[in-house]
Design a protein around this motif. Structure first.
Motif, PDB file in Angstrom:
ATOM      1  N   THR A  81       0.834  -1.211   0.000  1.00  0.00           N
ATOM      2  CA  THR A  81       0.000   0.000   0.000  1.00  0.00           C
ATOM      3  C   THR A  81       0.860   1.250   0.000  1.00  0.00           C
ATOM      4  O   THR A  81       0.600   2.207  -0.746  1.00  0.00           O
ATOM      5  N   PHE A  82       1.896   1.252   0.828  1.00  0.00           N
ATOM      6  CA  PHE A  82       2.809   2.397   0.882  1.00  0.00           C
ATOM      7  C   PHE A  82       3.469   2.641  -0.471  1.00  0.00           C
ATOM      8  O   PHE A  82       3.486   3.774  -0.975  1.00  0.00           O
ATOM      9  N   LEU A  83       4.005   1.586  -1.074  1.00  0.00           N
ATOM     10  CA  LEU A  83       4.713   1.750  -2.339  1.00  0.00           C
ATOM     11  C   LEU A  83       3.776   2.164  -3.468  1.00  0.00           C
ATOM     12  O   LEU A  83       4.157   2.960  -4.333  1.00  0.00           O
ATOM     13  N   ALA A  84       2.552   1.653  -3.450  1.00  0.00           N
ATOM     14  CA  ALA A  84       1.589   2.042  -4.487  1.00  0.00           C
ATOM     15  C   ALA A  84       1.326   3.541  -4.451  1.00  0.00           C
ATOM     16  O   ALA A  84       1.101   4.167  -5.499  1.00  0.00           O
ATOM     17  N   GLY A  92       3.523   4.653 -15.160  1.00  0.00           N
ATOM     18  CA  GLY A  92       3.071   3.287 -15.368  1.00  0.00           C
ATOM     19  C   GLY A  92       3.298   2.431 -14.147  1.00  0.00           C
ATOM     20  O   GLY A  92       3.528   2.940 -13.045  1.00  0.00           O
ATOM     21  N   ALA A  93       3.272   1.116 -14.326  1.00  0.00           N
ATOM     22  CA  ALA A  93       3.397   0.188 -13.208  1.00  0.00           C
ATOM     23  C   ALA A  93       4.777   0.286 -12.573  1.00  0.00           C
ATOM     24  O   ALA A  93       5.795   0.405 -13.265  1.00  0.00           O
ATOM     25  N   GLY A  94       4.804   0.225 -11.244  1.00  0.00           N
ATOM     26  CA  GLY A  94       6.069   0.200 -10.541  1.00  0.00           C
ATOM     27  C   GLY A  94       6.710  -1.176 -10.643  1.00  0.00           C
ATOM     28  O   GLY A  94       6.047  -2.179 -10.927  1.00  0.00           O
ATOM     29  N   THR A  95       8.026  -1.232 -10.415  1.00  0.00           N
ATOM     30  CA  THR A  95       8.753  -2.491 -10.519  1.00  0.00           C
ATOM     31  C   THR A  95       9.539  -2.755  -9.242  1.00  0.00           C
ATOM     32  O   THR A  95      10.026  -1.826  -8.593  1.00  0.00           O
ATOM     33  N   CYS A  96       9.651  -4.034  -8.887  1.00  0.00           N
ATOM     34  CA  CYS A  96      10.330  -4.436  -7.655  1.00  0.00           C
ATOM     35  C   CYS A  96      11.183  -5.672  -7.887  1.00  0.00           C
ATOM     36  O   CYS A  96      10.818  -6.553  -8.670  1.00  0.00           O
ATOM     37  N   TYR A  97      12.291  -5.724  -7.177  1.00  0.00           N
ATOM     38  CA  TYR A  97      13.011  -6.974  -6.982  1.00  0.00           C
ATOM     39  C   TYR A  97      12.759  -7.383  -5.541  1.00  0.00           C
ATOM     40  O   TYR A  97      12.991  -6.596  -4.614  1.00  0.00           O
ATOM     41  N   VAL A  98      12.252  -8.573  -5.330  1.00  0.00           N
ATOM     42  CA  VAL A  98      11.781  -8.989  -4.009  1.00  0.00           C
ATOM     43  C   VAL A  98      12.625 -10.120  -3.452  1.00  0.00           C
ATOM     44  O   VAL A  98      12.879 -11.119  -4.136  1.00  0.00           O
ATOM     45  N   VAL A  99      13.057  -9.939  -2.219  1.00  0.00           N
ATOM     46  CA  VAL A  99      13.621 -11.025  -1.434  1.00  0.00           C
ATOM     47  C   VAL A  99      12.570 -11.332  -0.368  1.00  0.00           C
ATOM     48  O   VAL A  99      12.420 -10.600   0.611  1.00  0.00           O
ATOM     49  N   GLU A 110      -0.848  -7.598  -6.375  1.00  0.00           N
ATOM     50  CA  GLU A 110      -2.215  -7.076  -6.275  1.00  0.00           C
ATOM     51  C   GLU A 110      -2.241  -5.549  -6.220  1.00  0.00           C
ATOM     52  O   GLU A 110      -3.257  -4.937  -6.544  1.00  0.00           O
ATOM     53  N   ALA A 111      -1.121  -4.950  -5.825  1.00  0.00           N
ATOM     54  CA  ALA A 111      -1.022  -3.483  -5.820  1.00  0.00           C
ATOM     55  C   ALA A 111      -0.563  -2.944  -7.172  1.00  0.00           C
ATOM     56  O   ALA A 111      -0.404  -1.729  -7.338  1.00  0.00           O
ATOM     57  N   GLY A 112      -0.343  -3.851  -8.141  1.00  0.00           N
ATOM     58  CA  GLY A 112      -0.014  -3.423  -9.499  1.00  0.00           C
ATOM     59  C   GLY A 112       1.451  -3.437  -9.853  1.00  0.00           C
ATOM     60  O   GLY A 112       1.834  -2.981 -10.945  1.00  0.00           O
ATOM     61  N   PHE A 113       2.305  -3.986  -8.989  1.00  0.00           N
ATOM     62  CA  PHE A 113       3.741  -3.976  -9.260  1.00  0.00           C
ATOM     63  C   PHE A 113       4.160  -5.159 -10.129  1.00  0.00           C
ATOM     64  O   PHE A 113       3.544  -6.227 -10.106  1.00  0.00           O
ATOM     65  N   ILE A 114       5.225  -4.941 -10.875  1.00  0.00           N
ATOM     66  CA  ILE A 114       5.833  -5.973 -11.710  1.00  0.00           C
ATOM     67  C   ILE A 114       7.135  -6.404 -11.046  1.00  0.00           C
ATOM     68  O   ILE A 114       7.946  -5.567 -10.649  1.00  0.00           O
ATOM     69  N   MET A 115       7.345  -7.726 -10.926  1.00  0.00           N
ATOM     70  CA  MET A 115       8.582  -8.245 -10.355  1.00  0.00           C
ATOM     71  C   MET A 115       9.632  -8.347 -11.465  1.00  0.00           C
ATOM     72  O   MET A 115       9.369  -8.892 -12.539  1.00  0.00           O
ATOM     73  N   THR A 116      10.825  -7.836 -11.195  1.00  0.00           N
ATOM     74  CA  THR A 116      11.882  -7.848 -12.208  1.00  0.00           C
ATOM     75  C   THR A 116      13.252  -7.837 -11.543  1.00  0.00           C
ATOM     76  O   THR A 116      13.388  -7.391 -10.393  1.00  0.00           O
ATOM     77  N   TYR A 122      12.362  -0.497  -6.879  1.00  0.00           N
ATOM     78  CA  TYR A 122      12.591  -0.824  -5.479  1.00  0.00           C
ATOM     79  C   TYR A 122      13.198  -2.215  -5.330  1.00  0.00           C
ATOM     80  O   TYR A 122      12.883  -3.127  -6.101  1.00  0.00           O
ATOM     81  N   VAL A 123      14.043  -2.350  -4.326  1.00  0.00           N
ATOM     82  CA  VAL A 123      14.400  -3.658  -3.787  1.00  0.00           C
ATOM     83  C   VAL A 123      13.630  -3.786  -2.477  1.00  0.00           C
ATOM     84  O   VAL A 123      13.756  -2.947  -1.582  1.00  0.00           O
ATOM     85  N   VAL A 124      12.801  -4.823  -2.381  1.00  0.00           N
ATOM     86  CA  VAL A 124      11.948  -5.002  -1.207  1.00  0.00           C
ATOM     87  C   VAL A 124      12.354  -6.303  -0.503  1.00  0.00           C
ATOM     88  O   VAL A 124      12.312  -7.377  -1.102  1.00  0.00           O
TER      89      VAL A 124
END
Length: 268
Positions: A81-84, A92-99, A110-116, A122-124
């Motif tokens: 929610t914060f990042l959205a 456009g859509a935000g992008t994240c690398y997730v650990v 579900e908040a609209g982010f793309i994992m890449t 962001y690195v989350v």
């Protein structure tokens, strides 16, 4: 604040308040049913970002507690929610690398982010039992290349039957040391998590109570978010530990059983 305020909304921590080692604590089921019967808005909060709200609802049900998934608010949901709210709609859509685990990736999707793994916004970093040197190295390199560093919660350790485990905060510290970058931490004790929960419910802090078992997360964050705070002694806090802090909860009780069938008014 002085005088009496009717409590119209409730936030509560999970572990040490409603459950302990997957066993429901006395009064937890009755209090949840009381809130349901009186149609009072509430959310069960947890810093754990491993599981989705649906997963946690099922786990609580196995403990004898009925908590619909829309009544659960995790650090993963708060982070998404914060990042959205940080993303410019025009880009456009935000992008994240997730650990992290499914609870975090699902919330971000579900908040609209793309994992890449390529030039993410962001690195989350969240909770996982499968940290890998490769994933941590990738996170370090992406942050060094300009990705913003976000952590779901600051907990350095977590429990297990064999003893403590390194948790999100410990891995975040490793990445910070390697990059020289400090993350923005969304979960408790950042009151941001409580404010996002209040926004999710459409509630106001002045009419909301926070129930928790930790002075250093639940109570301080609830206080800073402007809520009434109730400390339960069924978790990690002791009378001796309370005296070490320069702030106090509005109320201290033995457990949530003391809140069953009492009026919804607290005195400051």
């Amino acid at each position: 604040m002085t005088g009496e305020h009717a409590i119209e909304c409730w936030l509560t921590d999970m572990d040490g308040v409603l459950v302990r080692e997957h066993e429901a604590l006395p009064g937890a089921a009755e209090l949840l049913e009381q809130w349901r019967r009186k149609d009072l808005p509430y959310l069960v909060l947890t810093n754990n970002s491993i599981f989705t709200a649906r997963d946690l609802s099922a786990r609580l049900r196995n403990s004898g507690l009925v908590v619909p998934e829309d009544r659960i608010w995790t650090s993963a949901l708060a982070t998404a929610t914060f990042l959205a709210n940080q993303i410019d709609e025009e880009q456009g859509a935000g992008t994240c690398y997730v650990v992290g685990e499914t609870g975090l990736t699902t919330a971000l999707h579900e908040a609209g982010f793309i994992m890449t793994e390529t030039d993410p916004d962001y690195v989350v970093v969240g909770e996982t039992r499968n940290y890998s040197f490769e994933a941590i190295t990738k996170a370090v390199r992406l942050i060094n290349e300009g990705a913003r560093f976000i952590v779901t919660n600051p907990d350095a350790t977590g429990p297990s039957p064999e003893g403590v485990l390194p948790a999100t905060g410990a891995i975040a510290a490793l990445i910070s040391k390697a990059t020289g970058s400090e993350p923005y931490v969304v979960g408790k004790p950042n009151p941001m998590m409580f404010r996002s929960a209040l926004n999710h419910l459409g509630a106001h802090s002045m009419q909301t109570a926070m129930i928790g078992d930790r002075m250093d997360t639940d109570i301080v964050a609830g206080m800073e978010a402007g809520m009434h705070t109730i400390l339960v002694m069924s978790g990690v806090s002791s009378q001796a530990s309370i005296s070490r802090y320069p702030f106090r909860p509005n109320r201290i009780i033995d457990g949530v059983h003391e809140l069953v069938e009492e009026g919804f008014v607290l005195e400051d």
